[in-house]
Write a protein that holds these residues in place. Structure first.
Motif, PDB file in Angstrom:
ATOM      1  N   ALA A 323       8.154 -61.533  -9.606  1.00 44.23           N
ATOM      2  CA  ALA A 323       7.878 -60.099  -9.754  1.00 44.23           C
ATOM      3  C   ALA A 323       6.452 -59.763  -9.324  1.00 44.23           C
ATOM      4  O   ALA A 323       6.204 -58.717  -8.698  1.00 44.23           O
ATOM      5  CB  ALA A 323       8.111 -59.665 -11.200  1.00 44.23           C
ATOM      6  N   ALA A 324       5.513 -60.640  -9.642  1.00 46.10           N
ATOM      7  CA  ALA A 324       4.114 -60.401  -9.268  1.00 46.10           C
ATOM      8  C   ALA A 324       3.936 -60.418  -7.757  1.00 46.10           C
ATOM      9  O   ALA A 324       3.194 -59.601  -7.189  1.00 46.10           O
ATOM     10  CB  ALA A 324       3.218 -61.444  -9.923  1.00 46.10           C
ATOM     11  N   LEU A 325       4.609 -61.339  -7.068  1.00 42.96           N
ATOM     12  CA  LEU A 325       4.502 -61.402  -5.612  1.00 42.96           C
ATOM     13  C   LEU A 325       5.202 -60.215  -4.961  1.00 42.96           C
ATOM     14  O   LEU A 325       4.707 -59.652  -3.969  1.00 42.96           O
ATOM     15  CB  LEU A 325       5.083 -62.723  -5.106  1.00 42.96           C
ATOM     16  CG  LEU A 325       4.298 -63.982  -5.506  1.00 42.96           C
ATOM     17  CD1 LEU A 325       5.049 -65.243  -5.075  1.00 42.96           C
ATOM     18  CD2 LEU A 325       2.900 -63.976  -4.909  1.00 42.96           C
ATOM     19  N   GLU A 326       6.331 -59.822  -5.496  1.00 42.81           N
ATOM     20  CA  GLU A 326       6.996 -58.617  -4.989  1.00 42.81           C
ATOM     21  C   GLU A 326       6.100 -57.392  -5.178  1.00 42.81           C
ATOM     22  O   GLU A 326       6.052 -56.505  -4.321  1.00 42.81           O
ATOM     23  CB  GLU A 326       8.328 -58.405  -5.698  1.00 42.81           C
ATOM     24  CG  GLU A 326       9.412 -59.387  -5.277  1.00 42.81           C
ATOM     25  CD  GLU A 326      10.714 -59.161  -6.020  1.00 42.81           C
ATOM     26  OE1 GLU A 326      11.790 -59.326  -5.396  1.00 42.81           O
ATOM     27  OE2 GLU A 326      10.678 -58.820  -7.232  1.00 42.81           O
ATOM     28  N   ALA A 327       5.372 -57.369  -6.304  1.00 42.73           N
ATOM     29  CA  ALA A 327       4.469 -56.239  -6.572  1.00 42.73           C
ATOM     30  C   ALA A 327       3.333 -56.192  -5.562  1.00 42.73           C
ATOM     31  O   ALA A 327       2.862 -55.104  -5.197  1.00 42.73           O
ATOM     32  CB  ALA A 327       3.922 -56.340  -7.994  1.00 42.73           C
ATOM     33  N   ILE A 328       2.862 -57.357  -5.100  1.00 46.03           N
ATOM     34  CA  ILE A 328       1.815 -57.367  -4.078  1.00 46.03           C
ATOM     35  C   ILE A 328       2.335 -56.751  -2.788  1.00 46.03           C
ATOM     36  O   ILE A 328       1.657 -55.929  -2.148  1.00 46.03           O
ATOM     37  CB  ILE A 328       1.309 -58.802  -3.827  1.00 46.03           C
ATOM     38  CG1 ILE A 328       0.582 -59.344  -5.059  1.00 46.03           C
ATOM     39  CG2 ILE A 328       0.365 -58.826  -2.615  1.00 46.03           C
ATOM     40  CD1 ILE A 328       0.185 -60.802  -4.945  1.00 46.03           C
ATOM     41  N   VAL A 329       3.560 -57.117  -2.383  1.00 49.74           N
ATOM     42  CA  VAL A 329       4.149 -56.517  -1.182  1.00 49.74           C
ATOM     43  C   VAL A 329       4.246 -55.000  -1.350  1.00 49.74           C
ATOM     44  O   VAL A 329       3.886 -54.227  -0.447  1.00 49.74           O
ATOM     45  CB  VAL A 329       5.537 -57.122  -0.889  1.00 49.74           C
ATOM     46  CG1 VAL A 329       6.175 -56.413   0.308  1.00 49.74           C
ATOM     47  CG2 VAL A 329       5.431 -58.613  -0.604  1.00 49.74           C
ATOM     48  N   SER A 330       4.700 -54.556  -2.519  1.00 48.18           N
ATOM     49  CA  SER A 330       4.826 -53.120  -2.778  1.00 48.18           C
ATOM     50  C   SER A 330       3.476 -52.427  -2.794  1.00 48.18           C
ATOM     51  O   SER A 330       3.354 -51.269  -2.367  1.00 48.18           O
ATOM     52  CB  SER A 330       5.541 -52.899  -4.120  1.00 48.18           C
ATOM     53  OG  SER A 330       6.860 -53.378  -4.065  1.00 48.18           O
ATOM     54  N   ASP A 331       2.460 -53.127  -3.268  1.00 53.75           N
ATOM     55  CA  ASP A 331       1.123 -52.547  -3.312  1.00 53.75           C
ATOM     56  C   ASP A 331       0.525 -52.429  -1.906  1.00 53.75           C
ATOM     57  O   ASP A 331      -0.173 -51.472  -1.587  1.00 53.75           O
ATOM     58  CB  ASP A 331       0.226 -53.412  -4.205  1.00 53.75           C
ATOM     59  CG  ASP A 331      -1.089 -52.729  -4.547  1.00 53.75           C
ATOM     60  OD1 ASP A 331      -1.075 -51.494  -4.741  1.00 53.75           O
ATOM     61  OD2 ASP A 331      -2.115 -53.415  -4.607  1.00 53.75           O
ATOM     62  N   LEU A 332       0.812 -53.416  -1.061  1.00 54.41           N
ATOM     63  CA  LEU A 332       0.321 -53.376   0.319  1.00 54.41           C
ATOM     64  C   LEU A 332       1.027 -52.292   1.128  1.00 54.41           C
ATOM     65  O   LEU A 332       0.413 -51.607   1.947  1.00 54.41           O
ATOM     66  CB  LEU A 332       0.518 -54.735   0.989  1.00 54.41           C
ATOM     67  CG  LEU A 332      -0.268 -55.921   0.417  1.00 54.41           C
ATOM     68  CD1 LEU A 332       0.194 -57.221   1.054  1.00 54.41           C
ATOM     69  CD2 LEU A 332      -1.756 -55.730   0.610  1.00 54.41           C
ATOM     70  N   PHE A 333       2.335 -52.147   0.889  1.00 52.04           N
ATOM     71  CA  PHE A 333       3.154 -51.195   1.640  1.00 52.04           C
ATOM     72  C   PHE A 333       3.992 -50.393   0.635  1.00 52.04           C
ATOM     73  O   PHE A 333       5.181 -50.678   0.440  1.00 52.04           O
ATOM     74  CB  PHE A 333       4.057 -51.942   2.629  1.00 52.04           C
ATOM     75  CG  PHE A 333       3.339 -52.975   3.462  1.00 52.04           C
ATOM     76  CD1 PHE A 333       2.439 -52.607   4.445  1.00 52.04           C
ATOM     77  CD2 PHE A 333       3.546 -54.331   3.228  1.00 52.04           C
ATOM     78  CE1 PHE A 333       1.772 -53.552   5.200  1.00 52.04           C
ATOM     79  CE2 PHE A 333       2.890 -55.299   3.980  1.00 52.04           C
ATOM     80  CZ  PHE A 333       1.990 -54.910   4.969  1.00 52.04           C
ATOM     81  N   PRO A 334       3.401 -49.377  -0.016  1.00 50.02           N
ATOM     82  CA  PRO A 334       4.053 -48.688  -1.144  1.00 50.02           C
ATOM     83  C   PRO A 334       5.374 -48.015  -0.807  1.00 50.02           C
ATOM     84  O   PRO A 334       6.227 -47.846  -1.686  1.00 50.02           O
ATOM     85  CB  PRO A 334       3.005 -47.644  -1.558  1.00 50.02           C
ATOM     86  CG  PRO A 334       1.712 -48.155  -1.043  1.00 50.02           C
ATOM     87  CD  PRO A 334       2.045 -48.878   0.223  1.00 50.02           C
ATOM     88  N   TRP A 335       5.568 -47.646   0.408  1.00 49.41           N
ATOM     89  CA  TRP A 335       6.800 -46.959   0.812  1.00 49.41           C
ATOM     90  C   TRP A 335       7.943 -47.912   1.126  1.00 49.41           C
ATOM     91  O   TRP A 335       9.080 -47.491   1.368  1.00 49.41           O
ATOM     92  CB  TRP A 335       6.508 -46.101   2.056  1.00 49.41           C
ATOM     93  CG  TRP A 335       5.859 -46.909   3.148  1.00 49.41           C
ATOM     94  CD1 TRP A 335       4.527 -47.089   3.365  1.00 49.41           C
ATOM     95  CD2 TRP A 335       6.530 -47.672   4.150  1.00 49.41           C
ATOM     96  NE1 TRP A 335       4.315 -47.912   4.436  1.00 49.41           N
ATOM     97  CE2 TRP A 335       5.538 -48.281   4.941  1.00 49.41           C
ATOM     98  CE3 TRP A 335       7.858 -47.895   4.462  1.00 49.41           C
ATOM     99  CZ2 TRP A 335       5.842 -49.106   6.020  1.00 49.41           C
ATOM    100  CZ3 TRP A 335       8.175 -48.716   5.545  1.00 49.41           C
ATOM    101  CH2 TRP A 335       7.156 -49.307   6.311  1.00 49.41           C
ATOM    102  N   LEU A 336       7.651 -49.207   1.115  1.00 48.76           N
ATOM    103  CA  LEU A 336       8.621 -50.208   1.567  1.00 48.76           C
ATOM    104  C   LEU A 336       9.368 -50.830   0.384  1.00 48.76           C
ATOM    105  O   LEU A 336       8.755 -51.317  -0.561  1.00 48.76           O
ATOM    106  CB  LEU A 336       7.885 -51.308   2.345  1.00 48.76           C
ATOM    107  CG  LEU A 336       8.753 -52.433   2.929  1.00 48.76           C
ATOM    108  CD1 LEU A 336       9.662 -51.891   4.019  1.00 48.76           C
ATOM    109  CD2 LEU A 336       7.841 -53.540   3.497  1.00 48.76           C
ATOM    110  N   ASP A 337      10.675 -50.826   0.431  1.00 48.22           N
ATOM    111  CA  ASP A 337      11.503 -51.528  -0.544  1.00 48.22           C
ATOM    112  C   ASP A 337      11.888 -52.878   0.065  1.00 48.22           C
ATOM    113  O   ASP A 337      12.841 -52.976   0.834  1.00 48.22           O
ATOM    114  CB  ASP A 337      12.755 -50.716  -0.881  1.00 48.22           C
ATOM    115  CG  ASP A 337      13.680 -51.463  -1.850  1.00 48.22           C
ATOM    116  OD1 ASP A 337      13.208 -52.418  -2.491  1.00 48.22           O
ATOM    117  OD2 ASP A 337      14.873 -51.089  -1.936  1.00 48.22           O
TER     118      ASP A 337
END
Length: 456
Positions: A323-337
């Motif tokens: 979940a933490a690594l997925e959150a980093i991806v979301s934080d880098l690219f907030p519009w991306l699922d």
């Protein structure tokens, strides 16, 4: 989601098969560890002396450790600068290592290309991103250090947020260091290519052959043994599993995820058109790449250290770290699922001074090497070439690089080791929290204290 089981790279490639050791015997050289360090050492020895009978013993599958599970950065980033700046080496020696790393990086990629072997190589460089004032200050200091060591604009440069977004649109980025000195690879394909070369050279490869003891001249594999006058210990982060070596190398855990395949429209919005590896500048940093099949692979520490130098359960990652690594991806690219479809982890070897070593003991006939602290894809080849030259008594300049030195002192006993490793990670996390909320541009005092304790 596929969790563990050797990781994303192995799932994309055919498995690397060998046969377990079936009988006791003899050899000229026995190499313990079937990763980059061990296999590159075997090939270097064969190149220097094709008559040598060389055996490589791997406890699991070849590449089961960091060599098959890493982020795929074939880079020339300096390794062990703290140790070489301590006064034990000259400026010329330090620069020589940097030049050798750069040449080695390119030679690996060019060599496989010339052989027609696809290791997924693409020369995209690396981008280290700053996302707050403190991180940008550290990047400026890092750039000043690079300049002091003679690296000009062609090797590394600082870009502002506007220029960065022209390359990759990372949310809240305020600047970045950019360098051409990195080649994206598929680490498992690279390993398979090295194994194929070793087989072609007649090197004897045995997997699922766990070494249980090492004494001068003898390597024990359960009830079997292989006798050889020269032995190579190339077990990196897994060295702590060997008898009497629990505290020599800290097995630092790193976890990774691979997202679903992104669409072309999503990639167009991100703008990550190159094969650049990206990383963060926080104290608890991330690193990643864009895969050839259109995924984001991203890694970070997760649970950094397990009590008594323990290892992961065949690469399985806990839900919280995923979940933490997925959150980093979301934080880098907030519009991306971009949820994770793969998760895996593994260990890398860290010495007490965070620097590599190549330690040849002529009296025992044992060579030990490792300690690349996460930069081992290229560094393992350079260390292996140096180690092989030392073992064969060659008077090559590579035998005088600063990494050729005795093993660093041991890590502290438990529970100090566990308290220190995990306490430091929490301290760095706290420092990141402070810096994200500050506009001063100063590195947190928490992080500075942690650096002193860690010996970095």
């Amino acid at each position: 989601m596929i969790n563990g089981d050797f990781g994303f790279w192995a799932h994309q490639n055919p498995s690397i098969r060998a046969t377990p050791l079936a009988a006791s015997g003899t050899a000229d050289v026995v190499i313990v560890g079937g990763g980059y360090s061990g296999l590159w050492t075997a090939l270097a020895l064969h190149t220097f002396d094709p008559s040598l009978d060389i055996v490589v013993l791997e406890a699991e599958q070849f590449g089961f450790g960091a060599s098959g599970r890493n982020g795929g950065w074939l880079s020339s980033k300096p390794v062990g600068m703290r140790q070489v700046l301590s006064g034990s080496s000259s400026r010329e020696q330090v620069l020589d290592v940097e030049d050798r790393l750069h040449d080695t990086m390119q030679a690996i990629a060019d060599g496989f290309t010339a052989d027609g072997v696809d290791i997924g190589a693409a020369h995209g460089g690396w981008i280290q991103v700053a996302r707050n004032a403190s991180e940008l200050t550290r990047l400026r200091a890092s750039l000043a250090g690079h300049r002091a060591w003679g690296l000009d604009e062609s090797r590394v440069r600082l870009v502002d947020a506007t220029e960065l977004r022209a390359n990759i649109d990372i949310h809240d980025a305020v600047g970045a260091l950019m360098s051409p000195d990195c080649i994206r690879v598929d680490p498992f394909r690279l390993l398979a290519g090295i194994v194929a070369r070793a087989r072609a050279a007649g090197i004897r490869l045995h997997d699922h052959s766990r070494v249980t003891d090492i004494t001068p001249g003898v390597v024990q594999v359960g009830a079997l043994e292989v006798r050889a006058p020269r032995i190579v210990l190339a077990t990196e982060g897994y060295s702590s599993a060997l008898k009497g070596r629990k505290r020599e190398m800290l097995p630092l855990n790193s976890a990774m995820i691979a997202t679903r395949r992104l669409t072309e429209a999503e990639w167009d919005r991100i703008g990550w058109a190159s094969a650049a590896g990206i990383s963060g500048s926080a104290h608890t940093y991330f690193y990643g790449q864009r895969t050839p099949d259109g995924r984001i692979v991203l890694g970070g520490r997760g649970k950094p250290y397990r009590f008594a130098s323990g290892f992961d359960e065949r690469g399985a990652v806990d839900d919280r770290t995923i979940a933490a690594l997925e959150a980093i991806v979301s934080d880098l690219f907030p519009w991306l699922d971009a949820h994770a479809e793969y998760a895996w982890c593994g260990v890398l070897g860290v010495t007490r001074d965070w620097s590599p070593f190549v330690d040849w003991d002529h009296s025992t006939g044992i060579l030990e090497l490792g300690g690349y602290a996460g930069q081992g894809v290229t560094a393992a080849k350079l260390a292996a070439d140096a180690g092989a030259a030392l073992m064969l008594g060659r008077n090559d300049s590579i035998t005088r690089i600063p990494w050729v030195r005795p093993k660093p002192r041991k890590w502290e006993p438990e529970p100090l080791r566990w308290i220190g490793a995990n306490g430091l990670y929490r301290a760095y996390s706290a420092a990141d929290w402070v810096e994200q909320r500050s506009s001063t541009g100063r590195t947190s005092a928490i992080a500075k204290a942690a650096d002193i304790i860690a010996g970095r």
